[in-house]
Design a protein around this motif. Structure first.
Motif, PDB file in Angstrom:
ATOM      1  N   ASP A  87      30.775  61.023  39.021  1.00 39.65           N
ATOM      2  CA  ASP A  87      31.163  60.986  37.647  1.00 39.65           C
ATOM      3  C   ASP A  87      30.306  61.725  36.719  1.00 39.65           C
ATOM      4  N   GLU A  88      29.091  62.534  37.445  1.00 41.75           N
ATOM      5  CA  GLU A  88      28.390  63.131  36.811  1.00 41.75           C
ATOM      6  C   GLU A  88      28.280  64.735  37.078  1.00 41.75           C
ATOM      7  N   ALA A  89      29.672  65.068  38.033  1.00 45.91           N
ATOM      8  CA  ALA A  89      29.642  66.146  38.258  1.00 45.91           C
ATOM      9  C   ALA A  89      29.576  67.410  37.245  1.00 45.91           C
ATOM     10  N   PRO A  90      28.987  68.566  37.448  1.00 50.68           N
ATOM     11  CA  PRO A  90      28.777  69.303  36.640  1.00 50.68           C
ATOM     12  C   PRO A  90      30.244  70.156  36.096  1.00 50.68           C
ATOM     13  N   HIS A  91      30.247  71.001  35.060  1.00 49.48           N
ATOM     14  CA  HIS A  91      31.339  71.321  34.517  1.00 49.48           C
ATOM     15  C   HIS A  91      32.044  72.274  35.717  1.00 49.48           C
ATOM     16  N   ARG A  92      33.328  72.184  35.711  1.00 49.96           N
ATOM     17  CA  ARG A  92      34.162  73.126  36.769  1.00 49.96           C
ATOM     18  C   ARG A  92      34.537  74.279  36.221  1.00 49.96           C
ATOM     19  N   GLY A  93      34.496  75.434  37.026  1.00 50.02           N
ATOM     20  CA  GLY A  93      35.383  76.727  36.355  1.00 50.02           C
ATOM     21  C   GLY A  93      34.238  77.387  35.679  1.00 50.02           C
ATOM     22  N   LEU A  94      34.646  78.475  35.236  1.00 51.55           N
ATOM     23  CA  LEU A  94      33.824  79.689  34.680  1.00 51.55           C
ATOM     24  C   LEU A  94      33.487  79.354  33.168  1.00 51.55           C
ATOM     25  N   VAL A  95      32.221  79.777  33.112  1.00 52.50           N
ATOM     26  CA  VAL A  95      31.507  79.902  31.775  1.00 52.50           C
ATOM     27  C   VAL A  95      30.631  81.273  31.707  1.00 52.50           C
ATOM     28  N   GLN A  96      30.395  81.674  30.181  1.00 57.89           N
ATOM     29  CA  GLN A  96      29.592  82.559  30.262  1.00 57.89           C
ATOM     30  C   GLN A  96      28.393  82.419  29.460  1.00 57.89           C
ATOM     31  N   VAL A  97      27.426  82.602  30.260  1.00 62.93           N
ATOM     32  CA  VAL A  97      25.942  82.141  29.535  1.00 62.93           C
ATOM     33  C   VAL A  97      25.539  83.246  28.726  1.00 62.93           C
TER      34      VAL A  97
END
Length: 249
Positions: A87-97
């Motif tokens: 339930d605390e899994a990190p955000h899924r998918g692509l992000v731009q840092v």
């Protein structure tokens, strides 16, 4: 507290010129951070461009596909890992840092600490992984700052770091490339305070630190923070904190 476990060593991949990736469904989580190069990523039928700062966390069952420009080969940092709290899994998918300097520094430290080994190295590398996941989560949650807000963020940070400096609206507006009126409006929208009120607040926060953590006198603290009138400083401090400087000490 969420527990993370490495299933592979943190590593860098400089993808070969003819490289392409069509993953089998993953059995664990995979962190993937692009540090250099150009390409594209496809996940669940959606294709997005890849470039420096493009990062993704793939979850068990994902089957990502990727390719790159052989003349601008991808350099990717990442590792496979498990997390014991689904339930605390990190955000899924692509992000731009946006902060690629921080991204690269965390990648280097994670890799170096893991390879150093020992309890300290293992702990440090896991902390770097956790910080990388937090960085991706923040980027996915909060909108990127526009140019003006990014400059206001830098300005307010500088004011907090050096509250005793004689900051003027004219100087700050010039730094933000805005007129005085425009700067004041944007500053209030960004912080909720006028520049003068914000400066008073950061000075009084620093005054409290000096009162409670040093042997400086009230007069010395007032002078250090740019107050000519000690009585005026004491009134402002009491109005801000509800206590006089002598009581705070």
């Amino acid at each position: 507290m969420t527990q993370l476990r490495f299933n592979s060593s943190p590593t860098y991949w400089r993808c070969e010129p003819g490289w392409f990736w069509h993953s089998r469904p993953l059995g664990d989580h995979l962190l993937w951070c692009v540090l250099d190069g150009v390409g594209e990523l496809t996940l669940e039928g959606q294709t997005e461009p890849l470039g420096p700062g493009s990062c993704a966390v793939f979850r068990p069952g994902d089957a990502p596909m990727a390719r790159h420009d052989p003349h601008r080969r991808l350099l990717v940092f990442g590792m496979h890992f498990d997390i014991d709290a689904p339930d605390e899994a990190p955000h899924r998918g692509l992000v731009q840092v946006q902060d690629r300097t921080l991204l690269g520094a965390l990648a280097r430290r994670c890799d170096r600490s893991f390879r150093r080994g020992g309890p300290l190295g293992a702990r440090h590398s896991l902390l770097c992984l956790e910080q990388l996941l937090c960085l991706l989560g923040e980027e996915a949650t909060y909108d990127a700052l526009g140019p003006v807000d990014a400059e206001l963020d830098r300005i307010t940070e500088a004011m907090r770091q050096d509250p005793s400096r004689r900051w003027t609206v004219t100087e700050l507006a010039r730094q933000a490339a805005l007129s005085r009126a425009q700067f004041t409006r944007r500053f209030i929208a960004y912080t909720g305070l006028t520049p003068a009120r914000y400066l008073i607040n950061v000075r009084l926060v620093r005054a409290h630190e000096l009162l409670t953590q040093t042997n400086m006198t009230v007069t010395q603290i007032a002078a250090a923070l740019g107050y000519i009138d000690v009585a005026y400083f004491s009134r402002q401090y009491k109005r801000h904190t509800g206590r006089s400087p002598s009581v705070a000490r």
